[in-house]
Design an enzyme around this catalytic site. Structure first.
Site: not given
Ligand code: GLN
Length: 309
Positions: A69, A72, A196, A244, A262
Site C-alpha cells: 500500500s 498508493k 492495482y 487506516y 502489508v
Molecule cells: N495489495 C494489498 C491489498 O490490496 C495492499 C493492502 C495494504 O498494503 N494494506 O490488500
C-alpha cells in the site's frame, strides 16, 4: 534537543536496529497474499534519507520487500498530476476508522471511498489514472516516477507477488464491482484490479524507499516531482489516513505523516528534514508493521522530528 548530525543519526539507527533484532513479539506476517506469507519475520531494516540523497541505514536496509500500500502514495501523486482536483469527485479525504479492505463504508457512502489510501480509494485512484491508457503504460509511469524519485533504476515489480495477490483478490474485486455498480469505475474491473495488484507488487529496499520519499519532504535539495502545495496535501492525507484505523495511534506515537503496507514497510516523512523507511514483516492487528511503528516512534523521540515540535 541537540541538533541531529549524521554521526548521531547513525548511532540512533544502530541502536534501533539492535533493539528490534531482539524484540520477542514481532507481529504476524500477512497470509492473505500467499507470497507474503513466505517472508521471514525475523528481518528488520531502517533507512533515513536526507534531502540531498545521503542515506543512512541499519539492519536489513538493502533487502527488497513488497511495498504494497505504500505504492498508493506514488500513484496518488501521479493521479493528482493528471486530474488535479477532479480526482476528489471520486474519492474523499476523511479518515476511515475501518480496516483497509472494509466493504461496509463503501455502501453507506454510495461508492465514493473515504480516502485514497484505503483499498477502495486506491482502486478508484488507479482506475482514474488508467482511463484511456493501457495497464502497462500506467505501471511504466509508476516505475518511472519511483525510479526518478529514488534516483535509482533498479526498482521493479515482483510478478510472483502480483500473481499471488491476483489469485486471492476476491475482496478487492468486490470493492471494485461495488464502485462499478455506483458509477465510480471507468474501466473493466479486471483491468483496474490487474493494474492495482501489480502496483502493490513494486519492491524496494528501505534505502530505496527512503530515497524515493524525499520529494515529500519539501526540503531544498530534494527532487521536486510535484508542487510544494500538493506535497503538503499528500502529507496531510498520510497523517490522517496512512495507517487506516491505526492512523490516530501512529500520529499520536510518531507525530509524522506515514504510509504503511502489508509487506511490513512504512514510509514516514519528517517535513523539511528527512524521509524515513522501515521494514519488519510482522504486522499488528490493524495490518501495520508492529516493529516498524515502534522503530519510527523511537527515532522521533531521539531526534525530536515530530511535526508538533
Ligand atoms: N495489495 C494489498 C491489498 O490490496 C495492499 C493492502 C495494504 O498494503 N494494506 O490488500
Amino acid at each position: 534537543m541537540e541538533a541531529v548530525n549524521q554521526t548521531l543519526l547513525r548511532e540512533i539507527l544502530e541502536q534501533i536496529a539492535h533493539e528490534m533484532s531482539a524484540a520477542p513479539d514481532r507481529g504476524t506476517v500477512a497470509t492473505y497474499i500467499p507470497e507474503l506469507a513466505k517472508v521471514d519475520p525475523a528481518q528488520f531494516g531502517i533507512a533515513v534519507s536526507l534531502p540531498d540523497g545521503t542515506t543512512l541505514t541499519a539492519g536489513d536496509a538493502a533487502t527488497p520487500f513488497s511495498v504494497q500500500s505504500i505504492s498508493k502514495v506514488f500513484m496518488l501523486a501521479i493521479a493528482l498530476g493528471r486530474l488535479g482536483d477532479q480526482l476528489w469527485h471520486r474519492v474523499g479525504r476523511e479518515p476511515s476508522g475501518l480496516a483497509f479492505n472494509s466493504i461496509l463504508q463503501l455502501e453507506r457512502e454510495k461508492g465514493i471511498p473515504r480516502n485514497p489510501f484505503v483499498n477502495a480509494g486506491a482502486i478508484a485512484v488507479t482506475d482514474a489514472v488508467l482511463a484511456g491508457h493501457q495497464p502497462r503504460d500506467v505501471l511504466g509511469e509508476l516505475l518511472r516516477f519511483v525510479r526518478m524519485a529514488a534516483e535509482d533504476d533498479d526498482i521493479h515489480i515482483n510478478k510472483a507477488v502480483a500473481a499471488s495477490e491476483q489469485a486471492t483478490a476476491h475482496r478487492n474485486i468486490a470493492l471494485a464491482e461495488f464502485m462499478a455498480a455506483e458509477g465510480n469505475l471507468r474501466n473493466a474491473v479486471a483491468l483496474t484490479i490487474g493494474t492495482y495488484v501489480h502496483q502493490c507488487a513494486v519492491e524496494m529496499s528501505c534505502a530505496q524507499l527512503a530515497r524515493a520519499g524525499r520529494f515529500l519532504t519539501n526540503a531544498p535539495g530534494a527532487p521536486r516531482l510535484v508542487s510544494a502545495a500538493r506535497v503538503r496535501r499528500i502529507n496531510a492525507l498520510m497523517m490522517m489516513c496512512g495507517h487506516y484505523d491505526g492512523s490516530g495511534e501512529f500520529a499520536y506515537r510518531a507525530g509524522l505523516p506515514g504510509k504503511s503496507g502489508v509487506g511490513g514497510g512504512i514510509l514516514a516523512i519528517a517535513p523539511g528534514r528527512a524521509s524515513i523507511a522501515v521494514w519488519s514483516p510482522g504486522l499488528n492487528e490493524r495490518g501495520n508493521s508492529k516493529l516498524g511503528s515502534a522503530a519510527i516512534e523511537m527515532l522521533v523521540r531521539k531526534t525530536g522530528w515530530s511535526v508538533f515540535g
